[in-house]
Design a protein around this motif. Structure first.
Motif, PDB file in Angstrom:
ATOM      1  N   ALA A 276       0.733  -1.193  -0.060  1.00  0.00           N
ATOM      2  CA  ALA A 276       0.077   0.045  -0.200  1.00  0.00           C
ATOM      3  C   ALA A 276       0.978   1.030  -0.044  1.00  0.00           C
ATOM      4  N   LEU A 277       1.986   1.242   0.684  1.00  0.00           N
ATOM      5  CA  LEU A 277       2.846   2.419   0.840  1.00  0.00           C
ATOM      6  C   LEU A 277       3.426   2.764  -0.690  1.00  0.00           C
ATOM      7  N   HIS A 278       3.466   1.653  -1.547  1.00  0.00           N
ATOM      8  CA  HIS A 278       4.193   2.009  -2.805  1.00  0.00           C
ATOM      9  C   HIS A 278       2.858   2.302  -3.509  1.00  0.00           C
ATOM     10  N   PHE A 279       1.436   2.694  -3.379  1.00  0.00           N
ATOM     11  CA  PHE A 279       0.555   2.838  -4.603  1.00  0.00           C
ATOM     12  C   PHE A 279       0.926   4.282  -5.047  1.00  0.00           C
ATOM     13  N   PRO A 280       0.685   4.432  -6.259  1.00  0.00           N
ATOM     14  CA  PRO A 280       0.578   5.670  -7.086  1.00  0.00           C
ATOM     15  C   PRO A 280      -0.155   6.769  -6.537  1.00  0.00           C
ATOM     16  N   GLU A 281       0.237   7.919  -6.905  1.00  0.00           N
ATOM     17  CA  GLU A 281      -0.457   9.434  -6.404  1.00  0.00           C
ATOM     18  C   GLU A 281      -1.908   9.092  -6.833  1.00  0.00           C
ATOM     19  N   SER A 282      -2.307   8.392  -7.892  1.00  0.00           N
ATOM     20  CA  SER A 282      -3.687   8.204  -8.406  1.00  0.00           C
ATOM     21  C   SER A 282      -4.480   7.484  -7.504  1.00  0.00           C
ATOM     22  N   TYR A 283      -4.025   6.737  -6.492  1.00  0.00           N
ATOM     23  CA  TYR A 283      -4.448   5.982  -5.368  1.00  0.00           C
ATOM     24  C   TYR A 283      -5.243   7.046  -4.441  1.00  0.00           C
ATOM     25  N   TYR A 284      -4.546   7.990  -4.167  1.00  0.00           N
ATOM     26  CA  TYR A 284      -4.817   8.927  -3.000  1.00  0.00           C
ATOM     27  C   TYR A 284      -5.938  10.094  -3.910  1.00  0.00           C
ATOM     28  N   THR A 285      -5.777  10.208  -5.169  1.00  0.00           N
ATOM     29  CA  THR A 285      -6.758  11.183  -6.034  1.00  0.00           C
ATOM     30  C   THR A 285      -8.279  10.373  -5.851  1.00  0.00           C
ATOM     31  N   ASP A 286      -8.159   9.054  -6.117  1.00  0.00           N
ATOM     32  CA  ASP A 286      -9.366   8.305  -6.149  1.00  0.00           C
ATOM     33  C   ASP A 286     -10.110   8.100  -4.778  1.00  0.00           C
ATOM     34  N   LEU A 287      -9.081   7.930  -3.581  1.00  0.00           N
ATOM     35  CA  LEU A 287      -9.606   7.853  -2.415  1.00  0.00           C
ATOM     36  C   LEU A 287     -10.566   9.268  -2.137  1.00  0.00           C
ATOM     37  N   THR A 288      -9.787  10.331  -2.492  1.00  0.00           N
ATOM     38  CA  THR A 288     -10.516  11.779  -2.309  1.00  0.00           C
ATOM     39  C   THR A 288     -11.892  11.711  -2.984  1.00  0.00           C
ATOM     40  N   ARG A 289     -11.832  11.165  -4.181  1.00  0.00           N
ATOM     41  CA  ARG A 289     -12.912  11.328  -4.991  1.00  0.00           C
ATOM     42  C   ARG A 289     -13.979  10.144  -4.387  1.00  0.00           C
ATOM     43  N   LEU A 290     -13.635   9.120  -3.847  1.00  0.00           N
ATOM     44  CA  LEU A 290     -14.592   8.319  -3.441  1.00  0.00           C
ATOM     45  C   LEU A 290     -15.357   8.619  -2.197  1.00  0.00           C
ATOM     46  N   TYR A 291     -14.502   9.362  -1.005  1.00  0.00           N
ATOM     47  CA  TYR A 291     -15.042   9.938   0.034  1.00  0.00           C
ATOM     48  C   TYR A 291     -16.048  11.286  -0.479  1.00  0.00           C
ATOM     49  N   SER A 292     -15.515  12.015  -1.273  1.00  0.00           N
ATOM     50  CA  SER A 292     -16.195  13.066  -1.625  1.00  0.00           C
ATOM     51  C   SER A 292     -17.831  12.703  -2.337  1.00  0.00           C
ATOM     52  N   GLU A 293     -17.920  11.624  -2.959  1.00  0.00           N
ATOM     53  CA  GLU A 293     -19.230  11.115  -3.377  1.00  0.00           C
ATOM     54  C   GLU A 293     -20.003  10.637  -2.340  1.00  0.00           C
ATOM     55  N   LYS A 294     -19.310   9.814  -1.181  1.00  0.00           N
ATOM     56  CA  LYS A 294     -20.182   9.418  -0.194  1.00  0.00           C
ATOM     57  C   LYS A 294     -20.676  10.449   0.680  1.00  0.00           C
ATOM     58  N   ARG A 295     -19.949  11.679   0.852  1.00  0.00           N
ATOM     59  CA  ARG A 295     -20.159  12.730   1.775  1.00  0.00           C
ATOM     60  C   ARG A 295     -21.187  13.607   1.008  1.00  0.00           C
ATOM     61  N   ASN A 296     -21.439  13.622  -0.229  1.00  0.00           N
ATOM     62  CA  ASN A 296     -22.310  14.265  -0.985  1.00  0.00           C
ATOM     63  C   ASN A 296     -23.655  13.560  -0.827  1.00  0.00           C
ATOM     64  N   LEU A 297     -23.628  12.471  -1.186  1.00  0.00           N
ATOM     65  CA  LEU A 297     -24.744  11.406  -0.996  1.00  0.00           C
ATOM     66  C   LEU A 297     -25.325  11.500   0.438  1.00  0.00           C
ATOM     67  N   PHE A 298     -24.415  11.490   1.364  1.00  0.00           N
ATOM     68  CA  PHE A 298     -25.124  11.487   2.643  1.00  0.00           C
ATOM     69  C   PHE A 298     -25.682  12.633   3.031  1.00  0.00           C
ATOM     70  N   LEU A 299     -25.007  13.961   2.854  1.00  0.00           N
ATOM     71  CA  LEU A 299     -25.359  15.263   3.141  1.00  0.00           C
ATOM     72  C   LEU A 299     -26.617  15.640   2.295  1.00  0.00           C
ATOM     73  N   ASP A 300     -26.524  15.125   1.177  1.00  0.00           N
ATOM     74  CA  ASP A 300     -27.862  15.323   0.192  1.00  0.00           C
ATOM     75  C   ASP A 300     -29.007  14.800   0.902  1.00  0.00           C
ATOM     76  N   GLY A 301     -28.886  13.467   1.722  1.00  0.00           N
ATOM     77  CA  GLY A 301     -29.923  12.856   2.274  1.00  0.00           C
ATOM     78  C   GLY A 301     -30.374  13.549   3.418  1.00  0.00           C
ATOM     79  N   LEU A 302     -29.408  14.065   4.282  1.00  0.00           N
ATOM     80  CA  LEU A 302     -29.771  14.935   5.423  1.00  0.00           C
ATOM     81  C   LEU A 302     -30.390  16.103   5.008  1.00  0.00           C
ATOM     82  N   GLU A 303     -30.051  16.587   3.990  1.00  0.00           N
ATOM     83  CA  GLU A 303     -30.628  18.099   3.448  1.00  0.00           C
ATOM     84  C   GLU A 303     -32.221  17.559   3.352  1.00  0.00           C
ATOM     85  N   SER A 304     -32.391  16.503   2.547  1.00  0.00           N
ATOM     86  CA  SER A 304     -33.904  16.049   2.165  1.00  0.00           C
ATOM     87  C   SER A 304     -34.535  15.758   3.233  1.00  0.00           C
TER      88      SER A 304
END
Length: 390
Positions: A276-304
């Motif tokens: 894992a410590l040798h993963f490329p930079e793209s792994y961390y970019t994808d991780l941010t994208r993954l959690y951004s999607e989860k955050r948006n989904l959950f916050l949109d739900g709380l908003e509704s």
């Protein structure tokens, strides 16, 4: 029978872990304890299988397997912009929980004072108490959870030995700005204070916010004990692999504490985690994208649902305001919600020094279907709350 240690009287069991037990007992969706319900990357799982079939099953070097420390030093040196010596400046621990405890015991004597921002992750006060230190609490002001510089300096005037900094923050998701960190750095230098950082959510930060490593600030590496882990970044909370990075003289002391706390982290898991410590930079970019999607989904739900919340800037937690339900006890409210609504959260009072009882913490490190399930159950929250006296 002789009495037990008096230190047990001044802190309680973990409220977070207790809420997990309550969630399990009632079949609730567990949005309390912050661990994912999805697997780590396939490459990491395969590495673990290969390691299990190999011959690395005995003790590693007490302060960390050499190849693990070398890979970690390369990764973190790039992030901090500071060359880290894997042989003298890294201690591998059993999770960041042990890293924080070892850091505290390394710098604090009984009777010393330690600054803790409130709200705080519940372990910090216990760490101070177990070290024989006295916490000095400085409030983070909602909704932005910034601090008052004058109040912070008043705390520094009490000559604390250390300040604990969780960035990004658990429970609020606050990401401290560079300007805020420079204020802390200036006070730490002025009053000759150590800074112990908890940066386990270093790779989970949402645009436009950016994470600044405290040790990377001018002159701060020399007085910073940087604690983190692989748990959140690679979805392996059960592997319990953490680390402490500090100047050689401090790290040497932390190694002594670590040696007698746990001897060492699991050798096979360190070997597998090198992948894992040798993963490329793209792994961390994808991780941010993954959690951004989860955050948006959950916050949109709380908003509704019309629930009030503070938008997290980092990490994977959200603080929700339950004032409308008129609950006088957030602990009882969370127990009732797990039992009757089927969703588990953490009462906010477990994070605050101040008398706060109107906030609860959810986490969204879950699969989309799990988050949808939780939101569907929360649709019944008001209906069920109207039928009982909270």
């Amino acid at each position: 029978m002789p009495e037990l240690s008096r230190r047990l009287e001044v802190f309680s069991e973990s409220v977070i872990r207790r809420m997990t037990r309550i969630a399990n007992a009632h079949g609730a969706v567990n949005l309390s304890q912050g661990f994912p319900d999805f697997d780590p990357p396939e490459e990491l799982k395969r590495a673990l299988v290969n390691t299990a079939e190999g011959s690395i099953h005995q003790y590693a070097v007490t302060w960390g397997a050499p190849n693990f420390r070398e890979a970690l030093a390369v990764k973190q040196s790039k992030l901090l912009g500071i060359p880290i010596n894997p042989d003298t400046e890294i201690v591998v621990t059993c999770g960041s929980t042990e890293a924080m405890m070892a850091a505290m015991m390394t710098v604090c004597n009984p009777g010393d004072k330690v600054i803790v921002f409130s709200p705080f992750y519940e372990n910090y006060a216990a760490d101070a108490i177990l070290s024989g230190a006295e916490p000095i609490y400085v409030a983070l002001k909602p909704p932005s959870f910034g601090f008052d510089a004058d109040e912070l300096e008043a705390a520094f005037r009490q000559k604390p030995k250390a300040l604990i900094l969780c960035n990004p923050s658990n429970p609020t998701g606050k990401v401290f700005s560079r300007e805020e960190l420079l204020i802390i750095a200036g006070l730490a230098e002025k009053y000759d204070t150590f800074v112990i950082t908890d940066e386990v959510y270093e790779h989970i930060v949402y645009e436009p916010f950016e994470h600044t490593y405290f040790a990377s600030l001018p002159g701060m590496f020399e007085r910073t004990l940087s604690c983190s882990s692989l748990s959140k970044t690679y979805s392996i909370t059960g592997w319990r692999l953490g680390y402490l990075i500090a100047p050689a003289a401090i790290a040497e002391g932390a190694r002594k504490i670590h040696d007698f706390l746990t001897v060492g982290a699991a050798a096979p898991l360190q070997e597998a985690a090198v992948t894992a410590l040798h993963f490329p930079e793209s792994y961390y970019t994808d991780l941010t994208r993954l959690y951004s999607e989860k955050r948006n989904l959950f916050l949109d739900g709380l908003e509704s649902l019309g629930l009030k919340y503070t938008v997290p800037q980092g990490a994977y937690y959200v603080m929700v305001d339950i004032s409308e339900f008129g609950a006088s006890d957030d602990v009882s409210f969370c127990e009732w919600m797990a039992r009757e609504v089927g969703v588990a959260a953490v009462p906010g009072s477990s994070f605050f020094r101040e008398p706060i009882s109107h906030l609860i913490r959810f986490h969204f490190a879950k699969r989309q279907e799990t988050l949808h399930d939780a939101l569907n159950r929360l649709e019944l929250l008001r209906q069920k709350a109207d039928k009982v006296a909270l």
